[in-house]
Design a protein around this motif. Structure first.
Motif, PDB file in Angstrom:
ATOM      1  N   LEU A  93       0.964  -1.039  -0.057  1.00 29.07           N
ATOM      2  CA  LEU A  93       0.157   0.085   0.247  1.00 29.07           C
ATOM      3  C   LEU A  93       0.637   1.644   0.025  1.00 29.07           C
ATOM      4  N   GLY A  94       2.498   1.619   0.468  1.00 28.81           N
ATOM      5  CA  GLY A  94       3.006   2.557   0.788  1.00 28.81           C
ATOM      6  C   GLY A  94       3.297   2.687  -0.849  1.00 28.81           C
ATOM      7  N   LEU A  95       3.897   1.750  -1.850  1.00 21.42           N
ATOM      8  CA  LEU A  95       4.212   1.119  -3.139  1.00 21.42           C
ATOM      9  C   LEU A  95       3.096   1.927  -3.944  1.00 21.42           C
ATOM     10  N   LYS A  96       2.207   2.220  -3.794  1.00 23.32           N
ATOM     11  CA  LYS A  96       1.029   1.722  -4.416  1.00 23.32           C
ATOM     12  C   LYS A  96      -0.276   3.237  -4.112  1.00 23.32           C
ATOM     13  N   HIS A  97       0.311   3.340  -2.910  1.00 26.93           N
ATOM     14  CA  HIS A  97      -0.622   5.251  -2.784  1.00 26.93           C
ATOM     15  C   HIS A  97       0.290   6.008  -1.866  1.00 26.93           C
ATOM     16  N   GLY A  98       1.941   5.327  -1.508  1.00 26.60           N
ATOM     17  CA  GLY A  98       2.145   6.822  -0.629  1.00 26.60           C
ATOM     18  C   GLY A  98       3.877   6.895  -1.636  1.00 26.60           C
ATOM     19  N   ASP A  99       3.044   7.452  -2.821  1.00 32.29           N
ATOM     20  CA  ASP A  99       4.922   7.748  -3.569  1.00 32.29           C
ATOM     21  C   ASP A  99       5.858   7.303  -2.749  1.00 32.29           C
ATOM     22  N   ARG A 100       6.274   5.564  -2.027  1.00 29.97           N
ATOM     23  CA  ARG A 100       6.911   5.353  -1.751  1.00 29.97           C
ATOM     24  C   ARG A 100       7.673   4.480  -3.250  1.00 29.97           C
ATOM     25  N   LEU A 101       9.104   4.857  -3.489  1.00 31.23           N
ATOM     26  CA  LEU A 101       9.571   4.460  -4.981  1.00 31.23           C
ATOM     27  C   LEU A 101      11.077   4.027  -4.400  1.00 31.23           C
ATOM     28  N   ASP A 102      11.229   4.555  -3.414  1.00 33.84           N
ATOM     29  CA  ASP A 102      12.355   3.559  -2.741  1.00 33.84           C
ATOM     30  C   ASP A 102      12.063   2.338  -2.537  1.00 33.84           C
ATOM     31  N   MET A 103      10.966   1.643  -2.184  1.00 34.25           N
ATOM     32  CA  MET A 103      10.779   0.329  -2.382  1.00 34.25           C
ATOM     33  C   MET A 103      10.869  -0.391  -3.197  1.00 34.25           C
ATOM     34  N   VAL A 104      10.949  -0.013  -4.819  1.00 34.10           N
ATOM     35  CA  VAL A 104      10.952  -0.080  -5.738  1.00 34.10           C
ATOM     36  C   VAL A 104      12.263  -1.872  -6.199  1.00 34.10           C
ATOM     37  N   LYS A 105      13.031  -0.807  -5.113  1.00 36.09           N
ATOM     38  CA  LYS A 105      14.241  -1.876  -5.561  1.00 36.09           C
ATOM     39  C   LYS A 105      14.355  -3.141  -4.814  1.00 36.09           C
ATOM     40  N   PRO A 106      13.800  -3.767  -3.201  1.00 33.12           N
ATOM     41  CA  PRO A 106      14.018  -4.552  -2.656  1.00 33.12           C
ATOM     42  C   PRO A 106      13.134  -5.365  -2.640  1.00 33.12           C
ATOM     43  N   LEU A 107      11.713  -4.545  -3.135  1.00 27.67           N
ATOM     44  CA  LEU A 107      10.521  -5.546  -3.974  1.00 27.67           C
ATOM     45  C   LEU A 107      10.805  -6.855  -4.866  1.00 27.67           C
ATOM     46  N   ALA A 108      11.295  -5.550  -5.635  1.00 26.04           N
ATOM     47  CA  ALA A 108      11.846  -6.306  -6.876  1.00 26.04           C
ATOM     48  C   ALA A 108      13.019  -7.523  -6.952  1.00 26.04           C
ATOM     49  N   GLY A 109      13.418  -6.825  -6.185  1.00 28.63           N
ATOM     50  CA  GLY A 109      14.361  -8.197  -5.665  1.00 28.63           C
ATOM     51  C   GLY A 109      13.125  -9.602  -4.855  1.00 28.63           C
ATOM     52  N   TRP A 110      12.462  -9.761  -4.130  1.00 31.74           N
ATOM     53  CA  TRP A 110      11.892 -10.411  -3.750  1.00 31.74           C
ATOM     54  C   TRP A 110      11.161 -11.190  -4.821  1.00 31.74           C
ATOM     55  N   MET A 111      10.713 -10.055  -6.150  1.00 33.95           N
ATOM     56  CA  MET A 111      10.112 -10.692  -6.758  1.00 33.95           C
ATOM     57  C   MET A 111      11.171 -11.547  -7.844  1.00 33.95           C
ATOM     58  N   ALA A 112      11.825 -11.282  -7.685  1.00 31.05           N
ATOM     59  CA  ALA A 112      13.487 -11.817  -8.886  1.00 31.05           C
ATOM     60  C   ALA A 112      13.440 -13.581  -8.275  1.00 31.05           C
ATOM     61  N   THR A 113      13.316 -12.388  -6.512  1.00 31.21           N
ATOM     62  CA  THR A 113      13.985 -14.508  -6.659  1.00 31.21           C
ATOM     63  C   THR A 113      13.167 -15.587  -6.693  1.00 31.21           C
ATOM     64  N   ALA A 114      11.680 -15.449  -6.316  1.00 25.49           N
ATOM     65  CA  ALA A 114       9.782 -16.154  -6.069  1.00 25.49           C
ATOM     66  C   ALA A 114      10.252 -16.715  -8.575  1.00 25.49           C
ATOM     67  N   GLY A 115      10.464 -16.033  -8.853  1.00 19.58           N
ATOM     68  CA  GLY A 115      10.156 -15.802 -10.069  1.00 19.58           C
ATOM     69  C   GLY A 115      11.396 -16.466 -11.083  1.00 19.58           C
ATOM     70  N   ARG A 116      12.318 -16.256 -10.744  1.00 19.32           N
ATOM     71  CA  ARG A 116      13.268 -16.951 -11.260  1.00 19.32           C
ATOM     72  C   ARG A 116      13.776 -18.228 -12.572  1.00 19.32           C
ATOM     73  N   PRO A 117      12.602 -18.646 -12.607  1.00 22.25           N
ATOM     74  CA  PRO A 117      12.166 -19.670 -13.418  1.00 22.25           C
ATOM     75  C   PRO A 117      11.900 -18.674 -14.679  1.00 22.25           C
ATOM     76  N   LEU A 118      11.064 -18.240 -14.066  1.00 25.17           N
ATOM     77  CA  LEU A 118      10.440 -17.408 -15.020  1.00 25.17           C
ATOM     78  C   LEU A 118      10.971 -16.731 -15.855  1.00 25.17           C
ATOM     79  N   LEU A 119      11.938 -15.233 -15.166  1.00 25.28           N
ATOM     80  CA  LEU A 119      13.018 -14.898 -15.545  1.00 25.28           C
ATOM     81  C   LEU A 119      13.972 -15.212 -16.701  1.00 25.28           C
ATOM     82  N   ALA A 120      14.004 -16.837 -16.443  1.00 22.28           N
ATOM     83  CA  ALA A 120      15.424 -16.910 -17.059  1.00 22.28           C
ATOM     84  C   ALA A 120      14.562 -17.325 -18.894  1.00 22.28           C
ATOM     85  N   GLU A 121      13.186 -17.795 -18.493  1.00 19.25           N
ATOM     86  CA  GLU A 121      13.074 -18.156 -19.875  1.00 19.25           C
ATOM     87  C   GLU A 121      12.046 -17.503 -20.930  1.00 19.25           C
TER      88      GLU A 121
END
Length: 243
Positions: A93-121
């Motif tokens: 909610l902070g990312l979406k509505h609170g102008d917290r673009l500083d969160m993008v880097k760590p949250l994308a890191g979470w996603m990259a870990t979870a989606g590693r097989p999808l990103l690779a292909e």
């Protein structure tokens, strides 16, 4: 050395804070111990379509959750980093509505870990688009920002204007599945100058939260029309069925 010194000075002047509650943390972009305990990172065996955790010794990597068995989504495979509850919900909610673009880097890191097989292909990374009216009010599309960061982490191209939202849709909070599907029907198109980029390609759709899957299914159907070879989805958070 200069970069390390710069980081150290910034951390001294602006001590790192928890993404969810602003308590002090050891490093930037992290969670305090209390919020860490509240955050359910998804791991182990999950639904092959939506990323929901599967429970039971017999659950396999190709199995589907009950929801995806009853209502198969339009995409091929899906992953999510966390469940949409507790501290994770506050962060999103902070990312979406609170102008917290500083969160993008760590949250994308979470996603990259979870989606590693999808990103690779995948061939292309594309966000779920906002309508221009909502983008004007919010000033940025959080899904597009996550897509850009995932592209930087994976080396795969992000095409943030691959899809266009051509119709302004009502916010879907509180809607049932059928109403959500009607709300998203015909809402998207492949941006005309990007049609050739889709044909024969594997596309990875990026969004912040997956609830019923109506929005992502509408996007997947839109991408298949001009000939996408495969459409997978990677989201930051999955709403658990019991929620």
């Amino acid at each position: 050395m200069l970069e390390a010194l710069k980081t150290t000075l910034i951390n001294v002047i602006y001590p790192p804070r928890c993404l969810a509650c602003a308590e002090p943390t050891d490093a930037p972009g992290g969670l305090c111990p209390g919020c860490w305990r509240e955050t359910h990172f998804i791991h182990g065996t999950t639904c092959a379509k939506c990323g929901t955790p599967l429970i039971g010794e017999e659950a396999g990597p190709a199995d589907l959750c009950e929801g995806c068995q009853r209502h198969p989504p339009a995409w091929d495979r899906g992953r999510a980093a966390v469940l949409y509850r507790g501290a994770a919900r506050k962060v999103i909610l902070g990312l979406k509505h609170g102008d917290r673009l500083d969160m993008v880097k760590p949250l994308a890191g979470w996603m990259a870990t979870a989606g590693r097989p999808l990103l690779a292909e995948t061939d292309l990374i594309a966000p779920v688009p906002l309508h221009w009216r909502r983008l004007l009010r919010r000033r940025y599309n959080q899904s597009a920002e996550l897509a850009r960061r995932l592209a930087a982490l994976s080396g795969k191209p992000a095409v943030v204007d691959l899809l266009t939202r051509r119709r302004f849709t009502t916010p879907q909070e509180g809607m049932n599945r059928e109403t959500r599907l009607r709300n998203q029907a015909g809402a998207f198109l492949v941006t005309p100058r990007r049609v050739e980029a889709v044909r024969g390609k594997a596309v990875l759709l990026i969004d912040d939260v997956l609830t019923s899957g109506a929005t992502l299914s509408a996007c997947a159907d839109t991408l298949r029309a001009p000939g996408a070879a495969r459409v997978d989805v990677l989201v930051l958070a999955r709403v658990a069925f019991e929620d």
